[in-house]
Motif scaffolding. Structure first.
Motif, PDB file in Angstrom:
ATOM      1  N   ARG A 380       1.001  -1.043  -0.076  1.00  0.00           N
ATOM      2  CA  ARG A 380      -0.185   0.003   0.103  1.00  0.00           C
ATOM      3  C   ARG A 380       1.054   0.953  -0.321  1.00  0.00           C
ATOM      4  O   ARG A 380       2.278   1.255   0.714  1.00  0.00           O
ATOM      5  CB  ARG A 380      -0.607  -0.063   1.124  1.00  0.00           C
ATOM      6  N   TRP A 381       0.303   2.372  -0.778  1.00  0.00           N
ATOM      7  CA  TRP A 381       1.379   3.564  -0.554  1.00  0.00           C
ATOM      8  C   TRP A 381       0.266   5.518  -0.667  1.00  0.00           C
ATOM      9  O   TRP A 381      -1.143   4.303  -0.901  1.00  0.00           O
ATOM     10  CB  TRP A 381       1.858   3.560  -1.748  1.00  0.00           C
ATOM     11  N   ALA A 382       0.720   6.214  -0.064  1.00  0.00           N
ATOM     12  CA  ALA A 382      -0.272   7.411   0.023  1.00  0.00           C
ATOM     13  C   ALA A 382      -0.010   7.666   0.746  1.00  0.00           C
ATOM     14  O   ALA A 382       1.458   8.329   0.393  1.00  0.00           O
ATOM     15  CB  ALA A 382      -0.970   6.497   1.385  1.00  0.00           C
ATOM     16  N   VAL A 383      -0.128   9.525   0.029  1.00  0.00           N
ATOM     17  CA  VAL A 383       0.364  10.885   0.736  1.00  0.00           C
ATOM     18  C   VAL A 383      -0.309  10.809   2.177  1.00  0.00           C
ATOM     19  O   VAL A 383      -1.094  11.042   2.281  1.00  0.00           O
ATOM     20  CB  VAL A 383      -1.128  11.844  -0.063  1.00  0.00           C
ATOM     21  N   ALA A 384       0.791  11.500   2.365  1.00  0.00           N
ATOM     22  CA  ALA A 384       0.894  11.174   4.297  1.00  0.00           C
ATOM     23  C   ALA A 384       1.102  13.155   4.301  1.00  0.00           C
ATOM     24  O   ALA A 384       1.184  13.481   4.304  1.00  0.00           O
ATOM     25  CB  ALA A 384       1.535  10.172   4.914  1.00  0.00           C
ATOM     26  N   GLY A 385       1.435  12.647   5.766  1.00  0.00           N
ATOM     27  CA  GLY A 385       1.308  13.977   6.521  1.00  0.00           C
ATOM     28  C   GLY A 385       0.791  14.862   7.175  1.00  0.00           C
ATOM     29  O   GLY A 385      -0.505  14.964   5.972  1.00  0.00           O
ATOM     30  N   GLU A 386       0.852  15.351   8.562  1.00  0.00           N
ATOM     31  CA  GLU A 386      -0.364  16.989   8.247  1.00  0.00           C
ATOM     32  C   GLU A 386      -0.402  17.482   7.131  1.00  0.00           C
ATOM     33  O   GLU A 386      -1.920  18.447   6.857  1.00  0.00           O
ATOM     34  CB  GLU A 386       0.128  17.154   9.652  1.00  0.00           C
ATOM     35  N   GLN A 387       0.685  17.738   7.223  1.00  0.00           N
ATOM     36  CA  GLN A 387       0.663  18.574   5.570  1.00  0.00           C
ATOM     37  C   GLN A 387       0.371  17.952   4.158  1.00  0.00           C
ATOM     38  O   GLN A 387       0.319  19.039   2.720  1.00  0.00           O
ATOM     39  CB  GLN A 387       1.833  19.810   5.408  1.00  0.00           C
ATOM     40  N   ARG A 388      -0.078  17.181   4.407  1.00  0.00           N
ATOM     41  CA  ARG A 388      -0.617  16.300   2.721  1.00  0.00           C
ATOM     42  C   ARG A 388       1.389  16.449   1.879  1.00  0.00           C
ATOM     43  O   ARG A 388       0.908  16.417   1.258  1.00  0.00           O
ATOM     44  CB  ARG A 388      -1.210  16.533   1.775  1.00  0.00           C
ATOM     45  N   ASP A 389       2.402  16.197   2.832  1.00  0.00           N
ATOM     46  CA  ASP A 389       3.451  16.651   1.590  1.00  0.00           C
ATOM     47  C   ASP A 389       4.734  15.106   2.009  1.00  0.00           C
ATOM     48  O   ASP A 389       5.565  15.556   1.834  1.00  0.00           O
ATOM     49  CB  ASP A 389       4.422  17.665   2.262  1.00  0.00           C
ATOM     50  N   ARG A 390       4.507  14.470   2.204  1.00  0.00           N
ATOM     51  CA  ARG A 390       4.770  13.438   2.572  1.00  0.00           C
ATOM     52  C   ARG A 390       4.729  11.950   2.155  1.00  0.00           C
ATOM     53  O   ARG A 390       2.676  11.934   1.766  1.00  0.00           O
ATOM     54  CB  ARG A 390       4.812  12.040   3.984  1.00  0.00           C
ATOM     55  N   PHE A 391       5.010  11.123   0.646  1.00  0.00           N
ATOM     56  CA  PHE A 391       5.084   9.421   0.449  1.00  0.00           C
ATOM     57  C   PHE A 391       5.616   8.728   1.230  1.00  0.00           C
ATOM     58  O   PHE A 391       7.009   8.267   1.810  1.00  0.00           O
ATOM     59  CB  PHE A 391       6.027   9.527  -1.275  1.00  0.00           C
ATOM     60  N   GLU A 392       4.424   7.838   1.594  1.00  0.00           N
ATOM     61  CA  GLU A 392       4.549   6.867   2.371  1.00  0.00           C
ATOM     62  C   GLU A 392       3.825   5.446   1.440  1.00  0.00           C
ATOM     63  O   GLU A 392       2.800   5.023   1.075  1.00  0.00           O
ATOM     64  CB  GLU A 392       3.977   6.911   3.796  1.00  0.00           C
ATOM     65  N   MET A 393       4.875   4.765   1.743  1.00  0.00           N
ATOM     66  CA  MET A 393       4.725   3.014   0.763  1.00  0.00           C
ATOM     67  C   MET A 393       4.943   1.870   2.246  1.00  0.00           C
ATOM     68  O   MET A 393       6.135   1.897   2.996  1.00  0.00           O
ATOM     69  CB  MET A 393       5.323   2.806   0.051  1.00  0.00           C
ATOM     70  N   THR A 394       4.127   0.543   2.750  1.00  0.00           N
ATOM     71  CA  THR A 394       4.372  -0.222   3.319  1.00  0.00           C
ATOM     72  C   THR A 394       4.441  -1.466   2.436  1.00  0.00           C
ATOM     73  O   THR A 394       3.504  -2.167   1.995  1.00  0.00           O
ATOM     74  CB  THR A 394       3.600  -0.390   4.595  1.00  0.00           C
ATOM     75  N   TRP A 395       4.941  -1.908   3.245  1.00  0.00           N
ATOM     76  CA  TRP A 395       4.724  -3.953   2.124  1.00  0.00           C
ATOM     77  C   TRP A 395       4.985  -4.560   3.179  1.00  0.00           C
ATOM     78  O   TRP A 395       5.757  -4.949   4.344  1.00  0.00           O
ATOM     79  CB  TRP A 395       6.642  -3.951   1.576  1.00  0.00           C
ATOM     80  N   THR A 396       3.987  -5.712   3.767  1.00  0.00           N
ATOM     81  CA  THR A 396       3.882  -6.754   4.736  1.00  0.00           C
ATOM     82  C   THR A 396       3.600  -8.048   3.985  1.00  0.00           C
ATOM     83  O   THR A 396       2.437  -8.109   3.171  1.00  0.00           O
ATOM     84  CB  THR A 396       1.992  -6.100   5.255  1.00  0.00           C
TER      85      THR A 396
END
Length: 452
Positions: A380-396
């Motif tokens: 899964r991946w998404a735009v994250a952070g309080e300012q919507r300024d981070r890219f985050e991806m998780t491999w599970t």
């Protein structure tokens, strides 16, 4: 005066009386060229008519009681029937009677034309050497005397030791004092004493050459060559120095690249083997297996091109993820679940993300969730952070063998841990719960999407 002139081996001349009659000795006769002997006993003007505009003020000054001496006067003479550049060192001295009246002029002179030509040639040669030294890619310096005083240094040498230092006229110990404790003055002393050159490759030298004078460690190829005068005694040392720091770093990177290439090749072979095994196991018949195997090897080739080309053509995260899934998953019975927006990605982060995902998938196929029939991967991946300024991806991973943290860090794990190239504030964390590996990747969104 005539006896003095005729008895001297030095060229001498007497100009006498108001008619300025010229008398000279054998030494001066040689300087007259083809005008001797006709000029002897004639007015001075008739001897040097072609340069009279330069001679007349000097002879007039002598007849007015004012002497003249010059170390080098230049004339263009026609004494042998053709123009030639000549140079003389001379003195014009008034000759007086006992009551002070000027009766004539006495001249002692030496032609220095050959000496001037030789000196000029030496200067030309020195300038040529200087130009060669300045164009040299390596640093060159000349040290003179037993204290090793800088007499010359080209721009490359000054840049190597740190631009802005005033070194000419100073000893090495004064100008580059940080090398004293490193033993280089001792080496210079030995070269000067023995006359034996010193040659070394890739020496590690600490130099105060940073922007604010801070110390940097450089790798330098170094030659100390003794310089000798005609008698053979050492008078100085020629220093040749080439900064090979970047070359050594490139060689190390090349070695690492070869190592990585070997690792990639092993992984590619393992992928082909796993693809063939999985395709044959899940296909209902041979023609279907042949087509599926051909398609999947084509996807593997595309993935390989993406890695070599730095992500060109893979402009979204979805494309990179889809390429990885098409290569490592079984389309007939998918085990890699993906979910996330179609985010644009820059070419440099695209390359890094493609390498990381293929590395995670390869490890999962060899040791993790994809190595057994019931294992799964959730990506899964998404735009994250309080300012919507981070890219985050998780491999599970789940449903596979129990995850075990490796005892050593291999090249593949180093590749994953290096994060996303070209991004700022990139982080990678890997956890090893019993249920399966969890890898989290994050980076600043703006640099993640920037085209470098």
């Amino acid at each position: 005066m005539t006896n003095v002139m005729l008895g001297s081996l030095q060229p001498m001349l007497i100009v006498w009386g108001p008619e300025q009659i010229t008398l000279y000795n054998d030494g001066y006769a040689e300087m007259c060229g083809a005008r001797h002997p006709e000029a002897f006993g004639k007015p001075f003007y008739e001897l040097w008519f072609d340069i009279w505009d330069q001679v007349e003020p000097i002879i007039t000054a002598a007849y007015n009681g004012e002497g003249t001496a010059m170390d080098d006067i230049e004339f263009t003479m026609h004494r042998n029937g053709y123009p030639e550049e000549t140079h003389f060192a001379f003195s014009y001295t008034p000759v007086r009677d006992p009551w002070g009246t000027v009766l004539g002029m006495f001249c002692a002179c030496t032609e220095i034309t050959a000496r001037v030509a030789l000196s000029r040639e030496e200067r030309t040669q020195r300038e040529r050497f200087r130009q060669v030294f300045e164009l040299s890619q390596g640093g060159i310096a000349m040290l003179v005397g037993p204290d090793h005083v800088f007499d010359y240094a080209n721009e490359a040498y000054r840049s190597m030791i740190g631009a802005g230092r005033e070194i000419i006229g100073k000893t090495v110990a004064e100008a580059v004092n940080e090398v004293v404790r490193q033993g280089y003055i001792t080496i210079l002393d030995e070269v000067y004493r023995t006359g034996e050159p010193f040659v070394a490759k890739g020496l590690s030298i600490d130099l105060n050459r940073g922007p604010s004078g801070e110390m940097q460690t450089r790798a330098i190829d170094l030659v100390y060559q003794p310089m000798r005068h005609e008698g053979g005694a050492v008078t100085g040392i020629l220093v040749q120095a080439l900064d090979v720091t970047q070359v050594r770093a490139d060689e190390e990177r090349q070695a690492l690249l070869y190592h990585e290439l070997g690792h990639r090749l092993k992984n590619q072979l393992a992928m082909v083997q796993a693809i063939a095994s999985q395709t044959l196991r899940s296909s209902p018949d041979l023609p279907t297996a042949r087509k599926r195997l051909s398609d999947r090897i084509g996807v593997l080739s595309d993935a390989h091109d993406t890695i070599l080309e730095g992500g060109r053509g893979a402009s979204t995260v979805m494309q990179i993820v889809g390429q990885m899934a098409a290569l490592h998953d079984d389309l007939g019975s998918p085990r890699i679940a993906t979910n996330g927006p179609a985010l644009k990605i820059g070419s440099r982060p695209s390359l890094s993300l493609s390498l990381i995902l293929h590395e995670l998938a390869t490890n999962a196929a060899k040791f993790g969730a994809l190595s057994v029939h019931g294992g799964r991967v959730d990506l899964r991946w998404a735009v994250a952070g309080e300012q919507r300024d981070r890219f985050e991806m998780t491999w599970t991973e789940s449903g596979g063998p129990a995850a075990v943290k490796p005892g050593t860090t291999g090249s593949g794990m180093r590749l994953i841990s290096a994060g996303l190239n070209g991004t700022s504030d990139s982080t990678v964390s890997i956890d090893y719960p019993t249920s399966g590996i969890i890898c989290r990747i994050a980076a600043d969104l703006q640099s993640f999407q920037k085209e470098h």
